[in-house]
Design a protein around this motif. Structure first.
Motif, PDB file in Angstrom:
ATOM      1  N   ASN A 263       0.804  -1.224   0.000  1.00  0.00           N
ATOM      2  CA  ASN A 263       0.000   0.000   0.000  1.00  0.00           C
ATOM      3  C   ASN A 263       0.837   1.274   0.000  1.00  0.00           C
ATOM      4  OD1 ASN A 263      -2.230  -1.640   0.027  1.00  0.00           O
ATOM      5  ND2 ASN A 263      -3.238  -0.625   1.745  1.00  0.00           N
ATOM      6  N   ILE A 264       2.081   1.170  -0.449  1.00  0.00           N
ATOM      7  CA  ILE A 264       2.931   2.354  -0.596  1.00  0.00           C
ATOM      8  C   ILE A 264       2.864   2.800  -2.047  1.00  0.00           C
ATOM      9  CG2 ILE A 264       5.260   3.293  -0.397  1.00  0.00           C
ATOM     10  CD1 ILE A 264       3.975   2.568   2.278  1.00  0.00           C
ATOM     11  N   TYR A 265       2.332   3.980  -2.275  1.00  0.00           N
ATOM     12  CA  TYR A 265       2.166   4.498  -3.635  1.00  0.00           C
ATOM     13  C   TYR A 265       3.421   5.275  -4.036  1.00  0.00           C
ATOM     14  CZ  TYR A 265       0.128   7.034  -7.554  1.00  0.00           C
ATOM     15  OH  TYR A 265      -0.133   7.554  -8.796  1.00  0.00           O
ATOM     16  N   PRO A 266       4.013   5.048  -5.232  1.00  0.00           N
ATOM     17  CA  PRO A 266       3.596   4.113  -6.283  1.00  0.00           C
ATOM     18  C   PRO A 266       4.432   2.824  -6.307  1.00  0.00           C
ATOM     19  CG  PRO A 266       5.128   5.676  -7.205  1.00  0.00           C
ATOM     20  CD  PRO A 266       5.075   5.971  -5.714  1.00  0.00           C
ATOM     21  N   LYS A 267       5.049   2.449  -5.186  1.00  0.00           N
ATOM     22  CA  LYS A 267       5.941   1.290  -5.174  1.00  0.00           C
ATOM     23  C   LYS A 267       5.198  -0.046  -5.212  1.00  0.00           C
ATOM     24  CE  LYS A 267       9.751   3.647  -2.811  1.00  0.00           C
ATOM     25  NZ  LYS A 267      10.668   3.658  -1.633  1.00  0.00           N
ATOM     26  N   ASP A 268       3.998  -0.071  -4.647  1.00  0.00           N
ATOM     27  CA  ASP A 268       3.203  -1.294  -4.657  1.00  0.00           C
ATOM     28  C   ASP A 268       2.384  -1.335  -5.944  1.00  0.00           C
ATOM     29  OD1 ASP A 268       1.475  -3.401  -4.284  1.00  0.00           O
ATOM     30  OD2 ASP A 268       0.628  -2.686  -2.404  1.00  0.00           O
ATOM     31  N   PRO A 269       2.678  -2.275  -6.865  1.00  0.00           N
ATOM     32  CA  PRO A 269       1.929  -2.303  -8.130  1.00  0.00           C
ATOM     33  C   PRO A 269       0.457  -2.613  -7.943  1.00  0.00           C
ATOM     34  CG  PRO A 269       3.306  -4.272  -7.901  1.00  0.00           C
ATOM     35  CD  PRO A 269       3.691  -3.346  -6.788  1.00  0.00           C
ATOM     36  N   ASP A 270       0.080  -3.172  -6.793  1.00  0.00           N
ATOM     37  CA  ASP A 270      -1.320  -3.518  -6.562  1.00  0.00           C
ATOM     38  C   ASP A 270      -2.182  -2.314  -6.208  1.00  0.00           C
ATOM     39  OD1 ASP A 270      -0.425  -6.044  -7.026  1.00  0.00           O
ATOM     40  OD2 ASP A 270      -1.180  -6.923  -5.176  1.00  0.00           O
ATOM     41  N   VAL A 271      -1.582  -1.137  -6.003  1.00  0.00           N
ATOM     42  CA  VAL A 271      -2.381   0.068  -5.775  1.00  0.00           C
ATOM     43  C   VAL A 271      -2.202   1.064  -6.915  1.00  0.00           C
ATOM     44  CG1 VAL A 271      -2.308  -0.214  -3.278  1.00  0.00           C
ATOM     45  CG2 VAL A 271      -0.603   1.243  -4.383  1.00  0.00           C
ATOM     46  N   VAL A 272      -1.547   0.614  -7.985  1.00  0.00           N
ATOM     47  CA  VAL A 272      -1.402   1.447  -9.185  1.00  0.00           C
ATOM     48  C   VAL A 272      -2.289   0.831 -10.257  1.00  0.00           C
ATOM     49  CG1 VAL A 272       0.176   2.382 -10.891  1.00  0.00           C
ATOM     50  CG2 VAL A 272       0.959   2.048  -8.539  1.00  0.00           C
ATOM     51  N   PHE A 273      -3.484   1.350 -10.407  1.00  0.00           N
ATOM     52  CA  PHE A 273      -4.475   0.783 -11.310  1.00  0.00           C
ATOM     53  C   PHE A 273      -4.528   1.511 -12.646  1.00  0.00           C
ATOM     54  CE2 PHE A 273      -6.016  -0.344  -7.049  1.00  0.00           C
ATOM     55  CZ  PHE A 273      -6.203  -1.709  -7.208  1.00  0.00           C
ATOM     56  N   GLY A 274      -3.433   2.190 -12.984  1.00  0.00           N
ATOM     57  CA  GLY A 274      -3.417   2.909 -14.243  1.00  0.00           C
ATOM     58  C   GLY A 274      -4.484   3.983 -14.260  1.00  0.00           C
ATOM     59  N   PRO A 275      -5.215   4.104 -15.352  1.00  0.00           N
ATOM     60  CA  PRO A 275      -6.228   5.157 -15.438  1.00  0.00           C
ATOM     61  C   PRO A 275      -7.586   4.759 -14.864  1.00  0.00           C
ATOM     62  CG  PRO A 275      -6.089   4.016 -17.528  1.00  0.00           C
ATOM     63  CD  PRO A 275      -5.039   3.389 -16.632  1.00  0.00           C
ATOM     64  N   PHE A 276      -7.702   3.549 -14.322  1.00  0.00           N
ATOM     65  CA  PHE A 276      -9.017   3.000 -14.040  1.00  0.00           C
ATOM     66  C   PHE A 276      -9.579   3.376 -12.675  1.00  0.00           C
ATOM     67  CE2 PHE A 276      -6.803  -0.009 -16.883  1.00  0.00           C
ATOM     68  CZ  PHE A 276      -7.566   0.208 -18.020  1.00  0.00           C
ATOM     69  N   PHE A 277      -8.731   3.455 -11.637  1.00  0.00           N
ATOM     70  CA  PHE A 277      -9.205   3.752 -10.290  1.00  0.00           C
ATOM     71  C   PHE A 277      -8.243   4.712  -9.601  1.00  0.00           C
ATOM     72  CE2 PHE A 277     -10.776  -0.505 -11.238  1.00  0.00           C
ATOM     73  CZ  PHE A 277     -12.119  -0.406 -10.907  1.00  0.00           C
ATOM     74  N   VAL A 278      -8.773   5.506  -8.697  1.00  0.00           N
ATOM     75  CA  VAL A 278      -7.945   6.273  -7.764  1.00  0.00           C
ATOM     76  C   VAL A 278      -8.265   5.746  -6.369  1.00  0.00           C
ATOM     77  CG1 VAL A 278      -7.637   8.350  -9.145  1.00  0.00           C
ATOM     78  CG2 VAL A 278      -9.686   8.119  -7.759  1.00  0.00           C
ATOM     79  N   VAL A 279      -7.230   5.441  -5.599  1.00  0.00           N
ATOM     80  CA  VAL A 279      -7.444   4.802  -4.305  1.00  0.00           C
ATOM     81  C   VAL A 279      -6.657   5.529  -3.224  1.00  0.00           C
ATOM     82  CG1 VAL A 279      -7.948   2.521  -5.267  1.00  0.00           C
ATOM     83  CG2 VAL A 279      -5.571   3.156  -4.811  1.00  0.00           C
ATOM     84  N   GLY A 280      -7.076   5.302  -1.979  1.00  0.00           N
ATOM     85  CA  GLY A 280      -6.417   5.933  -0.850  1.00  0.00           C
ATOM     86  C   GLY A 280      -6.815   7.383  -0.698  1.00  0.00           C
ATOM     87  N   ASP A 281      -6.034   8.122   0.088  1.00  0.00           N
ATOM     88  CA  ASP A 281      -6.316   9.537   0.347  1.00  0.00           C
ATOM     89  C   ASP A 281      -5.448  10.483  -0.475  1.00  0.00           C
ATOM     90  OD1 ASP A 281      -8.166   8.733   2.222  1.00  0.00           O
ATOM     91  OD2 ASP A 281      -6.768   8.888   3.911  1.00  0.00           O
ATOM     92  N   HIS A 301     -16.825   3.196  -7.766  1.00  0.00           N
ATOM     93  CA  HIS A 301     -17.312   2.099  -6.925  1.00  0.00           C
ATOM     94  C   HIS A 301     -18.341   1.247  -7.672  1.00  0.00           C
ATOM     95  CE1 HIS A 301     -20.176   5.376  -6.475  1.00  0.00           C
ATOM     96  NE2 HIS A 301     -21.069   4.518  -6.009  1.00  0.00           N
ATOM     97  N   LEU A 302     -19.040   1.843  -8.626  1.00  0.00           N
ATOM     98  CA  LEU A 302     -20.024   1.090  -9.392  1.00  0.00           C
ATOM     99  C   LEU A 302     -19.356   0.233 -10.456  1.00  0.00           C
ATOM    100  CD1 LEU A 302     -22.778   3.832  -9.848  1.00  0.00           C
ATOM    101  CD2 LEU A 302     -22.700   1.961  -8.186  1.00  0.00           C
ATOM    102  N   TYR A 303     -18.371   0.797 -11.183  1.00  0.00           N
ATOM    103  CA  TYR A 303     -17.763  -0.035 -12.217  1.00  0.00           C
ATOM    104  C   TYR A 303     -16.747  -1.017 -11.647  1.00  0.00           C
ATOM    105  CZ  TYR A 303     -14.156   3.731 -12.739  1.00  0.00           C
ATOM    106  OH  TYR A 303     -13.175   4.674 -12.537  1.00  0.00           O
ATOM    107  N   PHE A 304     -16.333  -0.843 -10.388  1.00  0.00           N
ATOM    108  CA  PHE A 304     -15.569  -1.915  -9.745  1.00  0.00           C
ATOM    109  C   PHE A 304     -16.460  -3.138  -9.552  1.00  0.00           C
ATOM    110  CE2 PHE A 304     -14.386  -4.376  -6.021  1.00  0.00           C
ATOM    111  CZ  PHE A 304     -13.054  -4.667  -6.278  1.00  0.00           C
ATOM    112  N   CYS A 305     -17.686  -2.910  -9.081  1.00  0.00           N
ATOM    113  CA  CYS A 305     -18.618  -4.017  -8.819  1.00  0.00           C
ATOM    114  C   CYS A 305     -18.995  -4.761 -10.088  1.00  0.00           C
ATOM    115  CB  CYS A 305     -19.894  -3.493  -8.168  1.00  0.00           C
ATOM    116  SG  CYS A 305     -19.653  -2.691  -6.593  1.00  0.00           S
ATOM    117  N   THR A 306     -19.084  -4.050 -11.200  1.00  0.00           N
ATOM    118  CA  THR A 306     -19.592  -4.661 -12.425  1.00  0.00           C
ATOM    119  C   THR A 306     -18.473  -5.079 -13.373  1.00  0.00           C
ATOM    120  OG1 THR A 306     -19.853  -2.431 -13.326  1.00  0.00           O
ATOM    121  CG2 THR A 306     -21.784  -3.439 -12.298  1.00  0.00           C
ATOM    122  N   VAL A 307     -17.713  -4.118 -13.836  1.00  0.00           N
ATOM    123  CA  VAL A 307     -16.717  -4.380 -14.875  1.00  0.00           C
ATOM    124  C   VAL A 307     -15.321  -4.612 -14.297  1.00  0.00           C
ATOM    125  CG1 VAL A 307     -15.617  -3.464 -16.955  1.00  0.00           C
ATOM    126  CG2 VAL A 307     -18.036  -3.029 -16.522  1.00  0.00           C
ATOM    127  N   GLY A 308     -14.906  -3.759 -13.379  1.00  0.00           N
ATOM    128  CA  GLY A 308     -13.528  -3.783 -12.903  1.00  0.00           C
ATOM    129  C   GLY A 308     -13.109  -5.107 -12.298  1.00  0.00           C
TER     130      GLY A 308
END
Length: 485
Positions: A263-281, A301-308
Motif C-alpha cells: 500500500n505504498i504508492y507508487p511502489k506497490d503495483p497492486d495500488v497502481v491501477f493505471g487510469p481505471f481507479f484512484v485509491v487511498g487519500d 465504486h459502481l464499475y468496480f462491482c460490475t466491470v472492474g
C-alpha cells in the motif's frame, strides 16, 4: 536445502543461474576477469567463507540514506552494508524490490521474503562494503526500536515452534482438489455432451477449480514446500503456468513488490491501477489537482462491482503477464503458459471448437476474477495507503492490511487470505499455521498500540465499495475546487 542445491527464485537473492557469481559481478558492480574458472556451489561458498577478514568501512545512517537511487543502491541487513547496484538486474525478485528498499534497513524485509536465508547470506558476501558505525542504532532513528526488537523476538519464537514448516499433505490436498474438479468437468462433458445445462455445470466446476488454483498459486510463489529447490520450481511452474496460465516470473516480481512495500504508492503495483481507479487519500487529491480524469471516478465504486472486478484477471493481469513474458524473454514461462491453452483445446476443443473453448476459458476467468478480486482487495483498499514513510516492517504491514473472521467457509474459499495480517508479516509461513500465530500477533499489536483489524466477510466486502466512494469524493473535491495548474 543443502549448499549443492539451487535456491528457489521466488523473490530470494539468488537462483540457479546465480550460484556462480565469480565471472560476472563483484561488490562494485564491475565485471570480474572472464578467465576465472567456475566452481561448484559448495566449493565456491566455502572459499568465500574462508577469505581472510578485512577491516570493514563504517557508515552512518545519514550516509547510507543518500544511496537510494536506481543507479546507486545500498542496503543494511543485520548492521552490514551491501552495495547491490551492479547486481540488482540479476535479482530473481526483480530489481524494483531492491530499488524500493535502497538506503534503508532491510533486515526484517530480507528475513520475511526468503524461505531459506542462510544460503542467501553466503552470496551476500561479494556485495558487502561495510557496516554501521558502532554508535549508530540498529535501525533508522525514526523507527521504534523496541517494536522492532519485539517483532524479531516473535519471529524467533515462531521459528522455534516450527511455524514455518510446510505440511505437504495440506498442499497436495488443495492441488488434488483442483485436478479432480478439472478432470470431473472433462469427464462430464465427454459422457453427457455439451448441452446448455452441462456447459453451465462444468463452467461452475472449472471456476471453482481456477479460484482454488489462484490461492495455490499464491502459496507456490512464497513457499519452499520441498527441500530440493528444483522441485519447488517445477511445482511453481506447474501451478502458475500450466494450471493458471500466468507467467511465474512475472507474478513473483509483481507480488514481491506488493509484499515489500504494501500500500505504498507508487511502489506497490497492486495500488497502481493505471487510469481505471484512484485509491487511498493521496492519489485522488493528486489526480484532482492536476485535472486528471481518464474515467468518471465519481462512479468508480459502481464499475468496480460490475466491470472492474470481472476483468481484473482475464484482461488486466493476463495482458500484463503476456507483455512481461515477451518483453523480458521469459521463454520457459511462455512454454508453460502455452500448455495451459493446449490442455484446454485438447480436452474441450472437440466439444466446443477453438472459438468456443476460448470463450469458455475467458468466461471461467471472468467469474473467478469477481471472487478473487473481492478476496484480495477487501484487506487492502480500505486500509492505510501512503507514500514512502520508511516505517518498521511490523507497523507497515499491520496498518496496510486487515483480517476477516475465521470460519471454515472463510478459510477454505479465500485460501486463508482472510489472515492477511499474518500473511504479510510472515509471507513464507504456510497458511495452515496463520490461525495459530494470530493471537501472538494480536498481543504484540496491543502492546504497542497498533490496531489489529478483524472484520466479518460481508463488512470487508462492503468496505471496498465505501473506500472507493471516499476516494472518489476526495478526487471530486480536488478536481472541482482547485484552479487548473
Amino acid at each position: 536445502m543443502t549448499f549443492e542445491e539451487k535456491p528457489e527464485g521466488n523473490g530470494s537473492l539468488v537462483d540457479e543461474n546465480q550460484l556462480d557469481l565469480s565471472a560476472k559481478h563483484q561488490a562494485n558492480g564491475k565485471p570480474a576477469a572472464s578467465g576465472r574458472a567456475k566452481l561448484p556451489a559448495r566449493q565456491e561458498a566455502n572459499a568465500k567463507c574462508g577469505l581472510p577478514s578485512k577491516s570493514l568501512s563504517t557508515y552512518t545512517w545519514q550516509e547510507i540514506q543518500r544511496h537510494n537511487q536506481k543507479t546507486d543502491k545500498w542496503l543494511v541487513i543485520n548492521r552490514k552494508v551491501y552495495d547491490v547496484t551492479g547486481w540488482a538486474d540479476r535479482h530473481p525478485g526483480g530489481r524494483r524490490v531492491l530499488n524500493h528498499c535502497a538506503g534503508e534497513d532491510a533486515t526484517d524485509v530480507f528475513r520475511a521474503m526468503h524461505p531459506d536465508p542462510d544460503i542467501v547470506r553466503l552470496y551476500l558476501k561479494p556485495l558487502l562494503i561495510g557496516e554501521l558505525a558502532p554508535e549508530e542504532p540498529n535501525q533508522e532513528r525514526n523507527k521504534n526500536s523496541q517494536l522492532v526488537e519485539d517483532f524479531q523476538e516473535l519471529r524467533r519464537t515462531l521459528e522455534t515452534m516450527n511455524m514455518f514448516n510446510a505440511n505437504l499433505g495440506f498442499f497436495f490436498l488443495h492441488l488434488a482438489q483442483v485436478l479432480i474438479l478439472e478432470a470431473l468437468a472433462w469427464v462430464i462433458v465427454w459422457h453427457f455432451g455439451s448441452g446448455w445445462l452441462i456447459t453451465i455445470f462444468i463452467y461452475f466446476l472449472l471456476t471453482v477449480a481456477q479460484a482454488q488454483d489462484s490461492f495455490l498459486q499464491h502459496d507456490m510463489g512464497h513457499l519452499s514446500v520441498f527441500k530440493k529447490s528444483k522441485w519447488n520450481r517445477l511445482m511453481q511452474n506447474f501451478v502458475i503456468g500450466h494450471l493458471k496460465g500466468f507467467s511465474a516470473k512475472w507474478w513473483n516480481n509483481q507480488h514481491s513488490q506488493h509484499h515489500v512495500k504494501t500500500n505504498i504508492y507508487p511502489k506497490d503495483p497492486d495500488v497502481v491501477f493505471g487510469p481505471f481507479f484512484v485509491v487511498g487519500d493521496l492519489q485522488p487529491v493528486k489526480y484532482g489537482k492536476n485535472k486528471i480524469k481518464y474515467i468518471d471516478y465519481e462512479k468508480q465504486h459502481l464499475y468496480f462491482c460490475t466491470v472492474g472486478a470481472a476483468l481484473l484477471m482475464p484482461v488486466y493481469l493476463n495482458l500484463d503477464s503476456i507483455r512481461a513474458m515477451y518483453r523480458r524473454g521469459y521463454w520457459e514461462d511462455i512454454a508453460w503458459v502455452s500448455t495451459f491453452y493446449i490442455r484446454y483445446f485438447i480436452t474441450f476443443g472437440p466439444f466446443y471448437g477453438i472459438f468456443g473453448t476460448l470463450v469458455l476459458i475467458y468466461l471461467v476467468k471472468l467469474l473467478e476474477s469477481l471472487w478473487v478480486a473481492y478476496v484480495t482487495q477487501m484487506s487492502h483498499i480500505p486500509m492505510k495507503m501512503s507514500t514512502e514513510e520508511n516505517q518498521d516492517w511490523f507497523s507497515s504491514q499491520v496498518l496496510a492490511t486487515c483480517n476477516v473472521e475465521q470460519s471454515f467457509f472463510n478459510d477454505w474459499f479465500t485460501g486463508h487470505l482472510n489472515f492477511q495480517i499474518e500473511h504479510h508479516l510472515f509471507p513464507t509461513m504456510p497458511r495452515h499455521n496463520y490461525h495459530k500465530v494470530a493471537p501472538l500477533v494480536k498481543s504484540l499489536c496491543a502492546k504497542h498500540g497498533l490496531p489489529y483489524v478483524n472484520k466479518p466477510i460481508l463488512k470487508a466486502f462492503g468496505d471496498i465499495i465505501r473506500a472507493l466512494k471516499k476516494s472518489a469524493a476526495l478526487w471530486m473535491d480536488a478536481y472541482y475546487s482547485h484552479p487548473e495548474t
